[in-house]
Motif scaffolding. Sequence first.
Motif, PDB file in Angstrom:
ATOM      1  N   ASP A   1      33.404  41.187  93.141  1.00 20.60           N
ATOM      2  CA  ASP A   1      33.666  42.557  93.649  1.00 20.60           C
ATOM      3  C   ASP A   1      35.100  42.792  93.021  1.00 20.60           C
ATOM      4  N   VAL A   2      35.321  43.948  92.758  1.00 17.02           N
ATOM      5  CA  VAL A   2      37.144  45.005  92.382  1.00 17.02           C
ATOM      6  C   VAL A   2      37.447  46.126  93.075  1.00 17.02           C
ATOM      7  N   ASP A   3      38.235  46.209  93.227  1.00 19.75           N
ATOM      8  CA  ASP A   3      38.873  47.660  94.627  1.00 19.75           C
ATOM      9  C   ASP A   3      38.410  48.092  95.127  1.00 19.75           C
ATOM     10  N   ARG A   4      37.818  46.971  96.251  1.00 24.86           N
ATOM     11  CA  ARG A   4      36.193  47.092  96.961  1.00 24.86           C
ATOM     12  C   ARG A   4      34.829  47.994  96.257  1.00 24.86           C
TER      13      ARG A   4
ATOM     14  N   PRO B   1      26.035  39.550 101.109  1.00 28.76           N
ATOM     15  CA  PRO B   1      26.020  40.621 100.131  1.00 28.76           C
ATOM     16  C   PRO B   1      25.200  41.461 100.396  1.00 28.76           C
ATOM     17  N   VAL B   2      24.799  42.107 101.118  1.00 26.34           N
ATOM     18  CA  VAL B   2      23.252  43.406 101.473  1.00 26.34           C
ATOM     19  C   VAL B   2      23.967  44.481 101.810  1.00 26.34           C
ATOM     20  N   SER B   3      22.915  45.537 102.249  1.00 26.50           N
ATOM     21  CA  SER B   3      23.023  47.105 102.604  1.00 26.50           C
ATOM     22  C   SER B   3      23.415  46.741 103.897  1.00 26.50           C
ATOM     23  N   GLN B   4      22.691  46.200 104.598  1.00 26.78           N
ATOM     24  CA  GLN B   4      22.975  46.407 105.927  1.00 26.78           C
ATOM     25  C   GLN B   4      23.065  44.831 107.231  1.00 26.78           C
ATOM     26  N   ILE B   5      23.924  44.563 107.976  1.00 26.64           N
ATOM     27  CA  ILE B   5      24.253  43.022 108.883  1.00 26.64           C
ATOM     28  C   ILE B   5      23.367  43.519 110.117  1.00 26.64           C
ATOM     29  N   ASP B   6      22.565  43.826 111.328  1.00 24.32           N
ATOM     30  CA  ASP B   6      22.404  44.017 112.271  1.00 24.32           C
ATOM     31  C   ASP B   6      23.334  42.532 113.400  1.00 24.32           C
ATOM     32  N   LEU B   7      23.777  42.684 113.938  1.00 31.83           N
ATOM     33  CA  LEU B   7      23.788  42.321 115.174  1.00 31.83           C
ATOM     34  C   LEU B   7      23.824  42.681 116.647  1.00 31.83           C
TER      35      LEU B   7
ATOM     36  N   TRP C   1      29.639  44.052  93.796  1.00 30.28           N
ATOM     37  CA  TRP C   1      27.761  44.117  93.342  1.00 30.28           C
ATOM     38  C   TRP C   1      27.514  43.181  94.226  1.00 30.28           C
ATOM     39  N   GLY C   2      26.101  42.268  94.218  1.00 30.44           N
ATOM     40  CA  GLY C   2      25.605  41.571  95.133  1.00 30.44           C
ATOM     41  C   GLY C   2      24.387  41.109  95.126  1.00 30.44           C
ATOM     42  N   ALA C   3      24.056  40.207  95.405  1.00 25.47           N
ATOM     43  CA  ALA C   3      21.925  39.597  95.050  1.00 25.47           C
ATOM     44  C   ALA C   3      22.143  37.986  95.851  1.00 25.47           C
ATOM     45  N   SER C   4      20.794  37.870  96.424  1.00 27.90           N
ATOM     46  CA  SER C   4      20.564  36.809  97.093  1.00 27.90           C
ATOM     47  C   SER C   4      19.529  36.341  96.768  1.00 27.90           C
ATOM     48  N   THR C   5      19.550  35.350  97.157  1.00 24.48           N
ATOM     49  CA  THR C   5      17.500  34.563  96.735  1.00 24.48           C
ATOM     50  C   THR C   5      17.698  33.240  98.179  1.00 24.48           C
ATOM     51  N   ASN C   6      16.510  33.202  98.378  1.00 22.69           N
ATOM     52  CA  ASN C   6      16.060  32.040  98.904  1.00 22.69           C
ATOM     53  C   ASN C   6      15.940  30.592  98.018  1.00 22.69           C
TER      54      ASN C   6
ATOM     55  N   LYS D   1      23.279  43.412  91.787  1.00 23.62           N
ATOM     56  CA  LYS D   1      23.505  45.390  91.777  1.00 23.62           C
ATOM     57  C   LYS D   1      24.061  45.871  92.559  1.00 23.62           C
ATOM     58  N   ARG D   2      24.726  47.058  92.488  1.00 21.60           N
ATOM     59  CA  ARG D   2      25.839  47.454  93.505  1.00 21.60           C
ATOM     60  C   ARG D   2      25.507  47.743  95.137  1.00 21.60           C
ATOM     61  N   VAL D   3      26.269  46.920  96.240  1.00 24.81           N
ATOM     62  CA  VAL D   3      25.828  47.061  97.320  1.00 24.81           C
ATOM     63  C   VAL D   3      27.056  47.557  98.262  1.00 24.81           C
ATOM     64  N   ALA D   4      26.904  48.229  99.129  1.00 23.45           N
ATOM     65  CA  ALA D   4      28.013  48.698 100.116  1.00 23.45           C
ATOM     66  C   ALA D   4      27.547  48.048 101.664  1.00 23.45           C
ATOM     67  N   PRO D   5      28.463  47.127 102.003  1.00 21.06           N
ATOM     68  CA  PRO D   5      27.802  45.998 103.412  1.00 21.06           C
ATOM     69  C   PRO D   5      28.409  46.883 104.221  1.00 21.06           C
ATOM     70  N   GLU D   6      27.590  46.922 105.311  1.00 16.56           N
ATOM     71  CA  GLU D   6      27.725  48.025 106.468  1.00 16.56           C
ATOM     72  C   GLU D   6      27.507  47.192 107.323  1.00 16.56           C
ATOM     73  N   ILE D   7      28.095  46.385 108.990  1.00 15.41           N
ATOM     74  CA  ILE D   7      27.320  46.088 109.691  1.00 15.41           C
ATOM     75  C   ILE D   7      27.117  46.844 111.578  1.00 15.41           C
ATOM     76  N   ARG D   8      26.332  47.106 111.825  1.00 17.61           N
ATOM     77  CA  ARG D   8      26.306  47.603 112.862  1.00 17.61           C
ATOM     78  C   ARG D   8      25.794  46.917 113.973  1.00 17.61           C
ATOM     79  N   ILE D   9      26.676  47.021 115.187  1.00 14.58           N
ATOM     80  CA  ILE D   9      26.179  46.190 116.007  1.00 14.58           C
ATOM     81  C   ILE D   9      25.854  46.300 117.443  1.00 14.58           C
ATOM     82  N   LEU D  10      24.616  46.754 117.415  1.00 16.36           N
ATOM     83  CA  LEU D  10      23.767  47.013 119.116  1.00 16.36           C
ATOM     84  C   LEU D  10      24.250  45.899 120.189  1.00 16.36           C
ATOM     85  N   THR D  11      24.615  46.601 121.075  1.00 10.27           N
ATOM     86  CA  THR D  11      25.344  45.901 123.014  1.00 10.27           C
ATOM     87  C   THR D  11      24.239  46.425 123.333  1.00 10.27           C
TER      88      THR D  11
END
Length: 572
Positions: free
Chosen positions: A358-361, A451-457, A364-369, A385-395
């Motif tokens: 990352d540079v100035d917000r 570094p993924v597009s969306q994280i659901d909790l 770029w990221g990737a993941s594997t198992n 690859k370019r990513v913009a992570p967002e968190i969505r919390i479902l309560t």
Amino acid sequence: MKKIFLLIAIALTAAFANSEGIFVDVELLSGTKQRAKLMGIENDTVSLGGYIQNKFTIVRIAKKQFKRIVDEKGNDLLNETQQAKATAEKTEPSSSSVAISSATESSAASSSSAAISSSSVAVSSSAKQALVSSSSTKKPTVSSSSAKTTSSSSSSIKAPVASSSSTSSSSEKPVPKPVKTVLIAYTGEGVNPSIADQLTGLTARLLMEAGENPQLIRKSDIKNCDDNICIQNELSSYGYKSIYFGEIIPNIKTDSLTLNLTHAFYEDSLPMLHRASVNISRQAVFSDAITNNKLRNQLLDAQGKETIHSDQNRSYIHIETDPDGATISRSEKDAICKSPCTFVVTDTNKFSLYAYWDVDRHLWGASTNITPLPGDTVHVSLKLKRVAPEIRILTFPEGASVYKANAPITKRSKAIAKTPEKFPVYNMGTDSLIIRKAGYRDTLVNFFVAPVSQIDLSIDLEKLTSYDEIEKQNKWLHERKMQTLGEAFIGGAAGTALIGGLLMYFAHLDYNDADDIKKDLKIPGAVKGTNYQNKVKENKKLVNQGDNKAIASGILLGTAAALLGVGLYFYF
């Protein structure tokens, strides 16, 4: 059971035995009938002779295990005591005889039921006929014709016969029968059959060292079954209590083989199932399989026992990224190294690996198992690859406030979102949030920002039941409302003061214009002229407007001061 195999082997080779002894027809209490050579009856032991592995051998079996022993003339030698003694005096064991102990019998039975070499596992027709033998032992009696058919078979079939070592007085408790074990040979698509056979042989050897004598068969020997459940049910119906299934799964990506060993053990009608997996190198299958007790640990795990731990069970992960310099991390760790790099892991469980840069917000990221190979290196290459992570919390329920967990929540704390809203994150690694909703207990959420597009909790909120906790939260809510009112008053005071200031400014402008007109009226001229009178009127008008604006400005400024005071009171 082992001695029955020896007895049948003796009966099959009796025709080629030495001239010692006489031919007799033997019938056991279990109903099994065979023809063998009687070497003698001495005390409470019956000696029968025959060839085992091209060697003439005498087997001694407890006399009480026999129902009758009939010679070719029809004499019952078992029940005629005098004739049995005479036969015992005339017939002595030859110098080449071998008295087989229980340990020797176990080894002979194991070698006759499964021929396991260092290069392959021989699954003979005896493996297929073991099911037939098991079904025949369920019946109380067996006809002489079926016995002869069995004796003419080329394969050795096991039947339960107790040895002399297991003979005890009638008052002693009976020795429990050994558990019948079967090992289904390892199979795998795209795997060399010789490798599968040798792994089967190693597993069978380990089972023997663990006290089990497995019968080796292949899945193809059970003609009516296409899956493991059917095979398991079929084998259990023939009395097998311990059933092992071997499976090999090739992993091309990591250049390894995964060995799966499933164990079904019947204590009651329903089996206990255990499955154990181990990864070995494709290039060094056998050296890797026996290193650090891998294969033995797999068997112990499949049996539900504690495995053997080794401090040398280390794996290496080498990772490269495009571009270089990415931060490498696991879910439980913020950062491990910068790519390209190699790091050590001590576990063999699959885990997720992340790379981000990352540079100035801008991220770029990737993941594997990753599945580690003990003692080996796994090579991984990732393209970021370019990513913009967002968190969505479902309560449940919704509408809870989300706060940062880096500081206690006060009445001045600002919520960063309301559930189920999304909010962006810019820092990778572990993070914590606090979820608060009126009437529900605060919930602390720890999670890993990948570094993924969306994280659901997803979180289920727990209702408050404690009176003290409810009162504490109500107090916080009251203070929060008072602060909100204070902020509203302060904001209103600021707006009112701004308007008052503007009116005061406009009044000042009107006064300035009136002064200019007054100066013009002082110039000598026609006092009663029309222009003069108009200027007098305009001067008065400007003065009146200035006065009105000044009065309004004063009222507004006073109101602003009052609102500011009330706002500060509520806020603090």
